[in-house]
Design a protein around this motif. Structure first.
Motif, PDB file in Angstrom:
ATOM      1  N   LEU A  91      42.846  -9.077  37.107  1.00 24.31           N
ATOM      2  CA  LEU A  91      43.316  -7.882  37.824  1.00 24.31           C
ATOM      3  C   LEU A  91      42.530  -7.607  39.106  1.00 24.31           C
ATOM      4  O   LEU A  91      42.935  -6.766  39.910  1.00 24.31           O
ATOM      5  CB  LEU A  91      43.230  -6.655  36.915  1.00 24.31           C
ATOM      6  CG  LEU A  91      44.354  -6.540  35.903  1.00 24.31           C
ATOM      7  CD1 LEU A  91      44.066  -5.418  34.914  1.00 24.31           C
ATOM      8  CD2 LEU A  91      45.676  -6.294  36.598  1.00 24.31           C
ATOM      9  N   LEU A  92      41.421  -8.313  39.325  1.00 25.36           N
ATOM     10  CA  LEU A  92      40.599  -8.035  40.505  1.00 25.36           C
ATOM     11  C   LEU A  92      41.355  -8.265  41.809  1.00 25.36           C
ATOM     12  O   LEU A  92      41.273  -7.445  42.732  1.00 25.36           O
ATOM     13  CB  LEU A  92      39.306  -8.854  40.470  1.00 25.36           C
ATOM     14  CG  LEU A  92      38.311  -8.446  39.385  1.00 25.36           C
ATOM     15  CD1 LEU A  92      37.167  -9.445  39.309  1.00 25.36           C
ATOM     16  CD2 LEU A  92      37.779  -7.037  39.631  1.00 25.36           C
ATOM     17  N   VAL A  93      42.107  -9.349  41.910  1.00 21.91           N
ATOM     18  CA  VAL A  93      42.836  -9.653  43.152  1.00 21.91           C
ATOM     19  C   VAL A  93      43.948  -8.635  43.408  1.00 21.91           C
ATOM     20  O   VAL A  93      44.023  -8.061  44.499  1.00 21.91           O
ATOM     21  CB  VAL A  93      43.361 -11.104  43.158  1.00 21.91           C
ATOM     22  CG1 VAL A  93      44.307 -11.353  44.322  1.00 21.91           C
ATOM     23  CG2 VAL A  93      42.191 -12.072  43.201  1.00 21.91           C
ATOM     24  N   PRO A  94      44.834  -8.363  42.418  1.00 23.72           N
ATOM     25  CA  PRO A  94      45.852  -7.349  42.701  1.00 23.72           C
ATOM     26  C   PRO A  94      45.260  -5.961  42.974  1.00 23.72           C
ATOM     27  O   PRO A  94      45.793  -5.208  43.786  1.00 23.72           O
ATOM     28  CB  PRO A  94      46.725  -7.320  41.445  1.00 23.72           C
ATOM     29  CG  PRO A  94      46.268  -8.401  40.560  1.00 23.72           C
ATOM     30  CD  PRO A  94      45.045  -9.010  41.145  1.00 23.72           C
ATOM     31  N   MET A  95      44.154  -5.637  42.312  1.00 19.31           N
ATOM     32  CA  MET A  95      43.511  -4.347  42.567  1.00 19.31           C
ATOM     33  C   MET A  95      42.971  -4.292  43.995  1.00 19.31           C
ATOM     34  O   MET A  95      43.086  -3.262  44.668  1.00 19.31           O
ATOM     35  CB  MET A  95      42.384  -4.100  41.568  1.00 19.31           C
ATOM     36  CG  MET A  95      42.868  -3.673  40.218  1.00 19.31           C
ATOM     37  SD  MET A  95      41.552  -3.511  38.984  1.00 19.31           S
ATOM     38  CE  MET A  95      40.232  -2.745  39.878  1.00 19.31           C
ATOM     39  N   ALA A  96      42.397  -5.389  44.471  1.00 18.66           N
ATOM     40  CA  ALA A  96      41.875  -5.429  45.847  1.00 18.66           C
ATOM     41  C   ALA A  96      43.028  -5.242  46.839  1.00 18.66           C
ATOM     42  O   ALA A  96      42.869  -4.541  47.847  1.00 18.66           O
ATOM     43  CB  ALA A  96      41.145  -6.743  46.102  1.00 18.66           C
ATOM     44  N   ALA A  97      44.174  -5.844  46.545  1.00 19.19           N
ATOM     45  CA  ALA A  97      45.342  -5.673  47.423  1.00 19.19           C
ATOM     46  C   ALA A  97      45.782  -4.211  47.430  1.00 19.19           C
ATOM     47  O   ALA A  97      46.116  -3.659  48.485  1.00 19.19           O
ATOM     48  CB  ALA A  97      46.480  -6.586  46.970  1.00 19.19           C
ATOM     49  N   GLY A  98      45.782  -3.576  46.264  1.00 19.33           N
ATOM     50  CA  GLY A  98      46.150  -2.159  46.182  1.00 19.33           C
ATOM     51  C   GLY A  98      45.185  -1.279  46.960  1.00 19.33           C
ATOM     52  O   GLY A  98      45.602  -0.346  47.656  1.00 19.33           O
ATOM     53  N   CYS A  99      43.900  -1.587  46.866  1.00 18.68           N
ATOM     54  CA  CYS A  99      42.889  -0.814  47.608  1.00 18.68           C
ATOM     55  C   CYS A  99      43.072  -1.001  49.116  1.00 18.68           C
ATOM     56  O   CYS A  99      42.963  -0.036  49.878  1.00 18.68           O
ATOM     57  CB  CYS A  99      41.486  -1.237  47.193  1.00 18.68           C
ATOM     58  SG  CYS A  99      41.012  -0.645  45.571  1.00 18.68           S
ATOM     59  N   ALA A 100      43.347  -2.236  49.530  1.00 19.42           N
ATOM     60  CA  ALA A 100      43.560  -2.501  50.955  1.00 19.42           C
ATOM     61  C   ALA A 100      44.785  -1.739  51.457  1.00 19.42           C
ATOM     62  O   ALA A 100      44.757  -1.146  52.545  1.00 19.42           O
ATOM     63  CB  ALA A 100      43.728  -4.000  51.199  1.00 19.42           C
ATOM     64  N   TRP A 101      45.853  -1.733  50.661  1.00 15.50           N
ATOM     65  CA  TRP A 101      47.063  -0.998  51.041  1.00 15.50           C
ATOM     66  C   TRP A 101      46.745   0.493  51.162  1.00 15.50           C
ATOM     67  O   TRP A 101      47.160   1.148  52.105  1.00 15.50           O
ATOM     68  CB  TRP A 101      48.167  -1.233  50.017  1.00 15.50           C
ATOM     69  CG  TRP A 101      49.456  -0.589  50.406  1.00 15.50           C
ATOM     70  CD1 TRP A 101      50.460  -1.149  51.121  1.00 15.50           C
ATOM     71  CD2 TRP A 101      49.865   0.756  50.103  1.00 15.50           C
ATOM     72  NE1 TRP A 101      51.477  -0.234  51.291  1.00 15.50           N
ATOM     73  CE2 TRP A 101      51.139   0.941  50.690  1.00 15.50           C
ATOM     74  CE3 TRP A 101      49.286   1.815  49.419  1.00 15.50           C
ATOM     75  CZ2 TRP A 101      51.837   2.141  50.583  1.00 15.50           C
ATOM     76  CZ3 TRP A 101      49.982   3.009  49.324  1.00 15.50           C
ATOM     77  CH2 TRP A 101      51.246   3.168  49.899  1.00 15.50           C
ATOM     78  N   ASN A 102      45.991   1.001  50.203  1.00 14.84           N
ATOM     79  CA  ASN A 102      45.603   2.415  50.207  1.00 14.84           C
ATOM     80  C   ASN A 102      44.815   2.763  51.469  1.00 14.84           C
ATOM     81  O   ASN A 102      45.079   3.775  52.116  1.00 14.84           O
ATOM     82  CB  ASN A 102      44.761   2.701  48.962  1.00 14.84           C
ATOM     83  CG  ASN A 102      45.165   3.974  48.272  1.00 14.84           C
ATOM     84  OD1 ASN A 102      46.218   4.519  48.526  1.00 14.84           O
ATOM     85  ND2 ASN A 102      44.313   4.439  47.399  1.00 14.84           N
ATOM     86  N   ARG A 103      43.825   1.934  51.802  1.00 12.71           N
ATOM     87  CA  ARG A 103      43.022   2.186  53.006  1.00 12.71           C
ATOM     88  C   ARG A 103      43.898   2.176  54.262  1.00 12.71           C
ATOM     89  O   ARG A 103      43.751   3.015  55.139  1.00 12.71           O
ATOM     90  CB  ARG A 103      41.918   1.130  53.150  1.00 12.71           C
ATOM     91  CG  ARG A 103      40.679   1.407  52.344  1.00 12.71           C
ATOM     92  CD  ARG A 103      39.531   0.482  52.737  1.00 12.71           C
ATOM     93  NE  ARG A 103      39.854  -0.926  52.561  1.00 12.71           N
ATOM     94  CZ  ARG A 103      39.749  -1.589  51.410  1.00 12.71           C
ATOM     95  NH1 ARG A 103      39.320  -0.974  50.333  1.00 12.71           N
ATOM     96  NH2 ARG A 103      40.049  -2.862  51.341  1.00 12.71           N
ATOM     97  N   GLU A 104      44.813   1.209  54.327  1.00 13.90           N
ATOM     98  CA  GLU A 104      45.673   1.063  55.504  1.00 13.90           C
ATOM     99  C   GLU A 104      46.632   2.246  55.670  1.00 13.90           C
ATOM    100  O   GLU A 104      46.950   2.641  56.779  1.00 13.90           O
ATOM    101  CB  GLU A 104      46.463  -0.241  55.412  1.00 13.90           C
ATOM    102  CG  GLU A 104      47.312  -0.531  56.623  1.00 13.90           C
ATOM    103  CD  GLU A 104      48.036  -1.863  56.531  1.00 13.90           C
ATOM    104  OE1 GLU A 104      49.059  -2.016  57.225  1.00 13.90           O
ATOM    105  OE2 GLU A 104      47.599  -2.730  55.763  1.00 13.90           O
ATOM    106  N   HIS A 105      47.106   2.800  54.566  1.00 15.57           N
ATOM    107  CA  HIS A 105      48.143   3.827  54.626  1.00 15.57           C
ATOM    108  C   HIS A 105      47.685   5.221  54.200  1.00 15.57           C
ATOM    109  O   HIS A 105      48.517   6.121  54.085  1.00 15.57           O
ATOM    110  CB  HIS A 105      49.343   3.400  53.761  1.00 15.57           C
ATOM    111  CG  HIS A 105      49.975   2.136  54.245  1.00 15.57           C
ATOM    112  ND1 HIS A 105      50.787   2.094  55.352  1.00 15.57           N
ATOM    113  CD2 HIS A 105      49.891   0.868  53.782  1.00 15.57           C
ATOM    114  CE1 HIS A 105      51.194   0.857  55.546  1.00 15.57           C
ATOM    115  NE2 HIS A 105      50.661   0.090  54.616  1.00 15.57           N
ATOM    116  N   LEU A 106      46.397   5.415  53.995  1.00 12.53           N
ATOM    117  CA  LEU A 106      45.909   6.697  53.494  1.00 12.53           C
ATOM    118  C   LEU A 106      46.297   7.863  54.400  1.00 12.53           C
ATOM    119  O   LEU A 106      46.765   8.895  53.923  1.00 12.53           O
ATOM    120  CB  LEU A 106      44.392   6.665  53.286  1.00 12.53           C
ATOM    121  CG  LEU A 106      43.789   7.938  52.716  1.00 12.53           C
ATOM    122  CD1 LEU A 106      44.385   8.263  51.342  1.00 12.53           C
ATOM    123  CD2 LEU A 106      42.279   7.817  52.617  1.00 12.53           C
ATOM    124  N   SER A 107      46.134   7.719  55.708  1.00  9.71           N
ATOM    125  CA  SER A 107      46.462   8.833  56.594  1.00  9.71           C
ATOM    126  C   SER A 107      47.951   9.161  56.528  1.00  9.71           C
ATOM    127  O   SER A 107      48.336  10.332  56.557  1.00  9.71           O
ATOM    128  CB  SER A 107      46.025   8.550  58.039  1.00  9.71           C
ATOM    129  OG  SER A 107      46.726   7.433  58.547  1.00  9.71           O
TER     130      SER A 107
END
Length: 122
Positions: A91-107
């Motif tokens: 789950l580490l890789v999909p979780m990292a992708a989710g975190c990256a998406w979150n950072r990119e779209h947080l605003s």
């Protein structure tokens, strides 16, 4: 007009989504264990919003789901460590992708929530 949704569209899926295995703390616990085994008291430091009871329940649930192993050492004082299994590590890789998406779209997310809440109160 689009086709109607198939009533069996989820028939081949597991009855839960991977990040929900173990509850809302699973992703954070997995992240805490990514660099190796940790003791219960070590996990409580970054997970300061979780009660000891809920952490214990989450760890048991994750062990049951095959995400972590629990190793009790025959020492005084007793020592228990939790470690990711290969399944948990997957789950580490999909979780990292989710975190990256979150950072990119947080605003954008925060702006959408604020706009919605403003309209809902009107």
């Amino acid at each position: 007009m689009p086709e109607p949704l198939d009533a069996e569209m989820f028939a081949g899926c597991a009855p839960f989504t991977p990040l929900m295995v173990g509850g809302k703390w699973t992703a954070k616990i997995i992240h805490c264990l990514k660099d190796g085994p940790r003791r219960f008291s070590e996990l409580r430091v970054p997970l300061r919003g979780i009660t000891p009871k809920v952490l214990a329940e989450s760890l048991r649930s994750m062990e049951r789901d095959g995400m972590i192993t629990r190793t009790a050492f025959d020492e005084i004082p007793p020592r228990v460590e939790y470690e990711l299994t290969p399944l948990g590590r997957s789950l580490l890789v999909p979780m990292a992708a989710g975190c990256a998406w979150n950072r990119e779209h947080l605003s954008e997310l925060l702006h959408a929530r604020e706009s919605y809440d403003t309209r809902a109160l009107s």
